[in-house]
Design a protein around this motif. Structure first.
Motif, PDB file in Angstrom:
ATOM      1  N   UNK A 162      44.370  -0.652 -82.704  1.00  0.00           N
ATOM      2  CA  UNK A 162      42.915  -0.660 -82.603  1.00  0.00           C
ATOM      3  C   UNK A 162      42.445  -0.454 -81.170  1.00  0.00           C
ATOM      4  N   UNK A 163      43.050  -1.192 -80.223  1.00  0.00           N
ATOM      5  CA  UNK A 163      42.632  -1.073 -78.840  1.00  0.00           C
ATOM      6  C   UNK A 163      43.013   0.292 -78.263  1.00  0.00           C
ATOM      7  N   UNK A 164      44.195   0.773 -78.611  1.00  0.00           N
ATOM      8  CA  UNK A 164      44.590   2.104 -78.149  1.00  0.00           C
ATOM      9  C   UNK A 164      43.658   3.170 -78.701  1.00  0.00           C
ATOM     10  N   UNK A 165      43.239   3.004 -79.948  1.00  0.00           N
ATOM     11  CA  UNK A 165      42.316   3.965 -80.537  1.00  0.00           C
ATOM     12  C   UNK A 165      40.978   3.983 -79.828  1.00  0.00           C
ATOM     13  N   UNK A 166      40.473   2.804 -79.475  1.00  0.00           N
ATOM     14  CA  UNK A 166      39.189   2.743 -78.768  1.00  0.00           C
ATOM     15  C   UNK A 166      39.301   3.360 -77.379  1.00  0.00           C
ATOM     16  N   UNK A 167      40.372   3.016 -76.665  1.00  0.00           N
ATOM     17  CA  UNK A 167      40.559   3.598 -75.336  1.00  0.00           C
ATOM     18  C   UNK A 167      40.761   5.113 -75.421  1.00  0.00           C
ATOM     19  N   UNK A 168      41.555   5.553 -76.398  1.00  0.00           N
ATOM     20  CA  UNK A 168      41.780   6.984 -76.572  1.00  0.00           C
ATOM     21  C   UNK A 168      40.501   7.728 -76.931  1.00  0.00           C
TER      22      UNK A 168
END
Length: 312
Positions: free
Chosen positions: A92-98
């Motif tokens: 989830x966090x990687x998706x938001x940052x990406x």
């Protein structure tokens, strides 16, 4: 992008641009179908219902005997490495940052696709585009800071007293996180932002100006986000989005975006000065002085708060 090129290619685009506008999205779809399918098949069996990805069989036994932290040193290094691992293991966090990085890349791609050849021959148009480019980059840097940097202390939760009672200086943790987040943000945003600058200007002096202003934007924004997170912590709220829209988060947004607007204006004035044969030292000195004042003020306010942190 393909639809835009399809409409404009007859009047503004070249054959190579038209081909790239159609071929590249098609290649992206093929890559998503091939690579994405394999990644999904490999990831699905090890994903749990928690916020992260479960370890592979046998990985827990190997990790049990491994020293931590592996790459950094000391208590501060352990906390920072834990933060980075938590971010890297959370889809989830990687998706938001990406997604934030993707939006910046999309904006930069528009600079390359748009017919700017005639506009870039006019000094005033170049200055305004330079200003808007810095504003856009600063906006995305602020979005990253308010979403990931500002909530970092509050997300320690009600167990934050363990962090405060341990053999760890909060001031050193503040500086360590400042260095870590600035480095990660610079590596993620820097190449894309410099690519957009290369589309607008070719003078080495102006590219150096853009690089310096980009560094100032990143360091100042991360400092303000960390400091305001210390000034307005909320250890009862586990949701980073709610923390970002709290009073402290909104204050961070207002200060950072106001600072970004001033730095963008100074960048535009640098372009006007260089293209007119003048010097940029006065504008760069103003940008450095403003950034130093904000960093010093935010850090001083956070240091006063270090000794009075309480879990309410």
């Amino acid at each position: 992008v393909s639809l835009f090129a399809g409409v404009r290619v007859t009047t503004a685009g070249s054959d190579a641009l038209a081909a790239a506008a159609w071929v590249l999205p098609a290649l992206a779809l093929v890559a998503a179908g091939v690579i994405g399918r394999r990644l999904f098949a490999a990831t699905l069996p090890i994903v749990t219902e928690g916020p992260g990805i479960a370890a592979r069989p046998g990985a827990r036994r190997a990790a049990a005997g491994a020293a931590f932290p592996r790459f950094l040193r000391g208590p501060v290094g352990a906390v920072i490495e834990r933060d980075l691992l938590t971010l890297g293991r959370s889809p989830q966090e990687l998706g938001r940052a990406g997604f934030i990085v993707f939006l910046l890349a999309l904006y930069t791609a528009i600079l390359f696709v748009a017919p700017l050849a005639e506009a870039l021959e006019q000094p005033e148009a170049v200055a305004r585009l330079f200003f808007l480019d810095l504003m856009a980059v600063g906006y995305f840097v602020t979005a990253f800071g308010i979403r990931f940097v500002f909530p970092s202390l509050s997300l320690e939760g009600r167990g934050a007293w363990i962090l405060f009672a341990g053999p760890l200086a909060i001031g050193r943790l503040f500086l360590g996180r400042l260095l870590a987040y600035s480095t990660v943000l610079g590596l993620a945003v820097g190449p894309i932002a410099m690519g957009g600058a290369l589309r607008l200007v070719t003078f080495p002096a102006l590219l150096g100006v853009f690089g310096l202003l980009l560094v100032l934007l990143i360091v100042t924004t991360v400092t303000v986000s960390l400091a305001f997170g210390v000034l307005w912590p909320n250890f009862r709220e586990p949701n980073a989005e709610r923390l970002a829209t709290s009073g402290g988060g909104l204050a961070t947004i207002v200060l950072c975006l106001g600072y970004v607007a001033v730095v963008g204006w100074l960048g535009g004035e640098c372009v006007r000065s260089v293209l007119a044969g003048g010097s940029v030292l006065a504008y760069l000195a103003a940008a450095v002085a403003l950034s130093a004042a904000i960093v010093a003020g935010a850090t001083a306010a956070a240091r006063q708060r270090f000794g009075t942190l309480e879990i309410l």
